[in-house]
Design a protein around this motif. Structure first.
Motif, PDB file in Angstrom:
ATOM      1  N   CYS A 196       0.847  -1.191   0.000  1.00  0.00           N
ATOM      2  CA  CYS A 196       0.000   0.000   0.000  1.00  0.00           C
ATOM      3  C   CYS A 196       0.888   1.248   0.000  1.00  0.00           C
ATOM      4  O   CYS A 196       1.723   1.408   0.886  1.00  0.00           O
ATOM      5  CB  CYS A 196      -0.899   0.009   1.228  1.00  0.00           C
ATOM      6  N   THR A 197       0.711   2.100  -0.991  1.00  0.00           N
ATOM      7  CA  THR A 197       1.505   3.329  -1.074  1.00  0.00           C
ATOM      8  C   THR A 197       0.657   4.589  -0.957  1.00  0.00           C
ATOM      9  O   THR A 197       1.193   5.690  -0.927  1.00  0.00           O
ATOM     10  CB  THR A 197       2.302   3.378  -2.390  1.00  0.00           C
ATOM     11  N   GLU A 198      -0.663   4.428  -0.901  1.00  0.00           N
ATOM     12  CA  GLU A 198      -1.571   5.563  -0.754  1.00  0.00           C
ATOM     13  C   GLU A 198      -2.694   5.166   0.193  1.00  0.00           C
ATOM     14  O   GLU A 198      -3.098   4.005   0.234  1.00  0.00           O
ATOM     15  CB  GLU A 198      -2.155   5.963  -2.113  1.00  0.00           C
ATOM     16  N   CYS A 240      -7.364   1.793   2.555  1.00  0.00           N
ATOM     17  CA  CYS A 240      -6.209   1.485   1.709  1.00  0.00           C
ATOM     18  C   CYS A 240      -6.521   1.797   0.252  1.00  0.00           C
ATOM     19  O   CYS A 240      -7.665   1.667  -0.191  1.00  0.00           O
ATOM     20  CB  CYS A 240      -5.836   0.007   1.830  1.00  0.00           C
ATOM     21  N   CYS A 241      -5.488   2.190  -0.470  1.00  0.00           N
ATOM     22  CA  CYS A 241      -5.614   2.483  -1.900  1.00  0.00           C
ATOM     23  C   CYS A 241      -4.556   1.701  -2.667  1.00  0.00           C
ATOM     24  O   CYS A 241      -3.499   1.377  -2.128  1.00  0.00           O
ATOM     25  CB  CYS A 241      -5.409   3.974  -2.175  1.00  0.00           C
ATOM     26  N   ALA A 242      -4.837   1.439  -3.920  1.00  0.00           N
ATOM     27  CA  ALA A 242      -3.888   0.771  -4.810  1.00  0.00           C
ATOM     28  C   ALA A 242      -4.141   1.269  -6.227  1.00  0.00           C
ATOM     29  O   ALA A 242      -5.248   1.694  -6.552  1.00  0.00           O
ATOM     30  CB  ALA A 242      -4.054  -0.744  -4.745  1.00  0.00           C
ATOM     31  N   LEU A 288      -6.798   4.997  -9.476  1.00  0.00           N
ATOM     32  CA  LEU A 288      -6.786   4.788  -8.033  1.00  0.00           C
ATOM     33  C   LEU A 288      -7.986   3.934  -7.616  1.00  0.00           C
ATOM     34  O   LEU A 288      -9.129   4.281  -7.891  1.00  0.00           O
ATOM     35  CB  LEU A 288      -6.829   6.133  -7.303  1.00  0.00           C
ATOM     36  N   ALA A 289      -7.707   2.823  -6.961  1.00  0.00           N
ATOM     37  CA  ALA A 289      -8.750   1.966  -6.398  1.00  0.00           C
ATOM     38  C   ALA A 289      -8.715   2.151  -4.890  1.00  0.00           C
ATOM     39  O   ALA A 289      -7.658   2.116  -4.271  1.00  0.00           O
ATOM     40  CB  ALA A 289      -8.488   0.503  -6.754  1.00  0.00           C
ATOM     41  N   VAL A 290      -9.872   2.378  -4.295  1.00  0.00           N
ATOM     42  CA  VAL A 290      -9.994   2.609  -2.861  1.00  0.00           C
ATOM     43  C   VAL A 290     -10.774   1.451  -2.251  1.00  0.00           C
ATOM     44  O   VAL A 290     -11.803   1.033  -2.791  1.00  0.00           O
ATOM     45  CB  VAL A 290     -10.714   3.951  -2.574  1.00  0.00           C
ATOM     46  N   ALA A 291     -10.293   0.944  -1.120  1.00  0.00           N
ATOM     47  CA  ALA A 291     -10.964  -0.173  -0.453  1.00  0.00           C
ATOM     48  C   ALA A 291     -12.397   0.204  -0.088  1.00  0.00           C
ATOM     49  O   ALA A 291     -12.686   1.353   0.257  1.00  0.00           O
ATOM     50  CB  ALA A 291     -10.199  -0.577   0.793  1.00  0.00           C
TER      51      ALA A 291
END
Length: 127
Positions: free
Chosen positions: A47-49, A98-100, A106-109
């Motif tokens: 996770c970086t964002e 968490c984002c990926a 950008l995908a957000v949990a």
């Protein structure tokens, strides 16, 4: 003739399968705390964002809760700043999502990986 069988992980007919994105499968952040006037946590591997979502009147319902303030933070900005500053005023309910990056977007949990409530005059009690 017997009815068709389904695997246990398949949804029933007429039931929509929950949408899962790259952020939904990341492990949650741990150690969420308020320290030295900054929100801090241990980042999960991969996770970086992170979306930091705050709301004074109750826990955020989602990363895009229309009644909350949301801020995307990179792990680099987090390291430079020593954590994340939050808006003034307490109580304040905070949730981390968490984002990926998935296919360049950008995908957000869908659900918060960690939550914290900062009480008036207190330093917060994590959940």
């Amino acid at each position: 003739m017997p009815p068709p069988t389904r695997r246990p992980d398949e949804p029933d007919a007429g039931t929509a399968a929950p949408a899962v994105n790259a952020a939904d499968v990341l492990p949650p952040p741990v150690g969420l705390r308020w320290a030295g006037e900054r929100l801090q946590w241990t980042w999960p591997a991969g996770c970086t964002e992170m979306m930091v979502v705050c709301r004074p009147d109750g826990p955020p319902t989602a990363a895009d809760d229309p009644r909350a303030q949301a801020r995307k933070v990179t792990n680099t900005r987090y390291e430079i700043d020593g954590g994340v500053s939050l808006p003034p005023g307490r109580p304040l309910h905070v949730a981390l999502f968490c984002c990926a990056r998935q296919a360049g977007r950008l995908a957000v949990a869908a659900s918060a990986g960690a939550r914290l409530r900062l009480a008036p005059g207190g330093d917060g009690a994590g959940r």
